[in-house]
Design a protein around this motif. Sequence first.
Motif, PDB file in Angstrom:
ATOM      1  N   GLY A  92    -108.544  37.543  47.467  1.00 42.64           N
ATOM      2  CA  GLY A  92    -108.860  36.160  47.104  1.00 42.64           C
ATOM      3  C   GLY A  92    -107.601  35.378  46.745  1.00 42.64           C
ATOM      4  N   ASP A  95    -105.848  34.540  49.921  1.00 43.07           N
ATOM      5  CA  ASP A  95    -106.498  33.386  50.562  1.00 43.07           C
ATOM      6  C   ASP A  95    -106.057  32.087  49.905  1.00 43.07           C
ATOM      7  OD1 ASP A  95    -107.937  35.084  52.239  1.00 43.07           O
ATOM      8  OD2 ASP A  95    -109.763  34.997  51.017  1.00 43.07           O
ATOM      9  N   LEU A  96    -105.985  32.072  48.585  1.00 43.28           N
ATOM     10  CA  LEU A  96    -105.576  30.862  47.863  1.00 43.28           C
ATOM     11  C   LEU A  96    -104.131  30.480  48.173  1.00 43.28           C
ATOM     12  CD1 LEU A  96    -107.305  31.523  44.448  1.00 43.28           C
ATOM     13  CD2 LEU A  96    -107.763  29.615  45.999  1.00 43.28           C
ATOM     14  N   SER A  99    -104.394  28.829  51.648  1.00 46.76           N
ATOM     15  CA  SER A  99    -105.237  27.634  51.706  1.00 46.76           C
ATOM     16  C   SER A  99    -104.576  26.493  50.948  1.00 46.76           C
ATOM     17  CB  SER A  99    -106.601  27.936  51.079  1.00 46.76           C
ATOM     18  OG  SER A  99    -107.343  26.753  50.952  1.00 46.76           O
ATOM     19  N   TYR A 104    -111.147  30.393  49.071  1.00 42.15           N
ATOM     20  CA  TYR A 104    -110.986  31.841  49.144  1.00 42.15           C
ATOM     21  C   TYR A 104    -112.326  32.471  49.518  1.00 42.15           C
ATOM     22  CZ  TYR A 104    -113.092  31.958  44.483  1.00 42.15           C
ATOM     23  OH  TYR A 104    -113.934  31.803  43.424  1.00 42.15           O
ATOM     24  N   ARG A 128    -112.589  33.792  56.761  1.00 41.77           N
ATOM     25  CA  ARG A 128    -111.137  33.654  56.938  1.00 41.77           C
ATOM     26  C   ARG A 128    -110.817  32.673  58.068  1.00 41.77           C
ATOM     27  NH1 ARG A 128    -110.075  38.678  54.459  1.00 41.77           N
ATOM     28  NH2 ARG A 128    -109.905  38.037  52.299  1.00 41.77           N
TER      29      ARG A 128
END
Length: 177
Positions: A92, A95-96, A99, A104, A128
């Motif tokens: 997560g 992902d952050l 992004s 996430y 994703r």
Amino acid sequence: MKGVFTIGVFFFSLTAFAQWMPGRIYPVSCQNNYLISNRGTTLYRFNFASDCPRALSEARMNMGKFCDNEKLIREDGTYVHLFTFRSDCQDGLADLRTSRVGLYCSNGDMNQIYRGTIAFMTFKSSCREAIYQAGMYRGLFCHNGRMMDFVGRIIRDYTFNSSCIRELPVMSRTYPR
């Protein structure tokens, strides 16, 4: 000379004010099992003192966000999301980092760091892909034939997901952010 002094005082006061603006809280140090903020207050309390240095290191790499085992914590010390495993929390955070709009994945569901779950997706790979699309197209992504923005609003409905994906570049040019 007096004007230069006045301008200097003005800029000094602006920088001092900016340091105390709301939203500018972030972790800076550990004291035993307490994570301390840039304002000298306790930001977060860990169960074990050994968890604090690791979280501080994560916070420095992730714009203040960190994991406490399977819990995702925001830069101001508030709890955001409970993952199944610590490794999922680490995913997560990754992902952050990629992004631009705070998205996430958690078990295929797309979450926004300040809003919670915004889309229920079947697979982690779909989530994703949507994060990638949101990064490319000003926060817009496709999910089951619907174009959505990074806060979970449905922008348009399409018959097929492929139609939505073809429209992303066009819509992103005119979509206000």
